[in-house]
Write an enzyme that holds these catalytic residues in place. Sequence first.
Site, PDB file in Angstrom:
ATOM      1  N   ASN A 136      13.918  19.830   8.974  1.00  0.00           N
ATOM      2  CA  ASN A 136      13.383  20.888   8.123  1.00  0.00           C
ATOM      3  C   ASN A 136      12.672  21.785   8.835  1.00  0.00           C
ATOM      4  OD1 ASN A 136      13.884  19.473   5.692  1.00  0.00           O
ATOM      5  ND2 ASN A 136      11.913  18.286   5.775  1.00  0.00           N
ATOM      6  N   ASP A 154      17.425  18.533   2.784  1.00  0.00           N
ATOM      7  CA  ASP A 154      18.051  17.988   1.365  1.00  0.00           C
ATOM      8  C   ASP A 154      19.779  17.503   1.643  1.00  0.00           C
ATOM      9  OD1 ASP A 154      15.750  18.236   0.085  1.00  0.00           O
ATOM     10  OD2 ASP A 154      16.207  19.823  -1.186  1.00  0.00           O
ATOM     11  N   GLU A 213      11.968  10.584   3.946  1.00  0.00           N
ATOM     12  CA  GLU A 213      13.340  10.082   4.838  1.00  0.00           C
ATOM     13  C   GLU A 213      13.139   8.588   4.999  1.00  0.00           C
ATOM     14  OE1 GLU A 213      10.151  11.467   7.864  1.00  0.00           O
ATOM     15  OE2 GLU A 213      10.547  11.970   5.792  1.00  0.00           O
TER      16      GLU A 213
END
Length: 407
Positions: A263, A272, A298
């Site tokens: 991220n 994503d 996750e």
Amino acid sequence: MLDVVTVFTYNAVINLSIMMVATVAWARNPHQKEITFWAIAAWFMVIGTICSSLTEHVPYNILGYIGGVIYVARTGLIRLGFKEFFGQPYSLWQAFNISFVVCIGLVLAEFLEDPTPVRIALIYLGSAINLALGMQDLWRGKSGERLPSGRLAAMVYAAYALTSLAIVPLPILYPIRFEGTTPISDWLTYTSMLLLVFNLLAFLMAMVLKLERSGEIQRQLAERDHLTGIVNRRIFLQQAARLAPQPGTAIAVLDLDHFKRINDTYGHRGGDDALVQFAQRTQLFLPPDAVFGRLGGEEFGICLPGRDRAFAWNTLNTVRLALSAEDICSGEQRFRLTLSCGLVVTQGPPRSLDAWMAMADAGLYAAKNEGRNRVVLQEPPQPQDEPSTPQMQLGQGDWDKAARLSA
């Protein structure tokens, strides 16, 4: 006994009610094309029946052109609405091609000695063809979707088409008589009432399918993870709780390694994309009866009912290797992803799902502590009088061992 004009007037009133409902539905959902098509069809239906009830003021042969072509076009618009509803390809011309052919037939009928019976037969025939094509579209439906009333709607339209087709020879066998400009016919009176019922059923089935589609969407929102499309935490735990009491059910908890770093490096879009592509790849290697859900962030869960340790190891390591062997694509960026997994296979004394999940979590933590990118099998605690089996794990170098165990 009811006369034809009175029946046509009743049709106009009832069809006006349908038109009002369809118009309100369109006003509330102007961007839904299927509702637009159905609303226009309702307007055409009203205009056509009004034309048919004005024979005391306008000659019937003139209204036959206008009302007949509109009547046939109405069924074409209904069909186009279903094509849009099910996502089937179409062109606007398909709503009017049959009515165009019927219009040509109405003009050519002028060369006959008595054109009226043929004209009326052509109108019913054009409607029957459109309805039969609509029934075919309903039966085909949308790929991967099965609405409960889809088949029923197709059968209603099939009956509607067959009824219209059965009426085709009647105006030729039993021509309509006219008193001035008013048609006189017993069969026209009764068939008009019958077709009115089918009109009501046709629009009712359209509304029912819309409601069922909305209900299915709401169910999907309640049960599915909005990003990956797999089941959410609540549904996964429900289904896993149902399967956990069965001996030989594998329960696994998976976590994507260093996901925060992904991220931070590639942005939330990269994160994503990683979640979506992981879910897609994983489903390729799971058996049909597997339960695969997103537990949050996750973290994911997999439940494999009726599977032994070797099969569970093999399956989860196949997922692990497949994930790490291929790049994750996010726009123009490419990066690799690995996972850690804790696995437990139900056996021995009955335990709650929470207890089994806690064991799988313990295996996951062990996999993380051992360096990540591995599957750790967490053995359930054994009764004191039985020897315990040591914890086992599968990492990069243990794949051959797992394959030998599953052979």
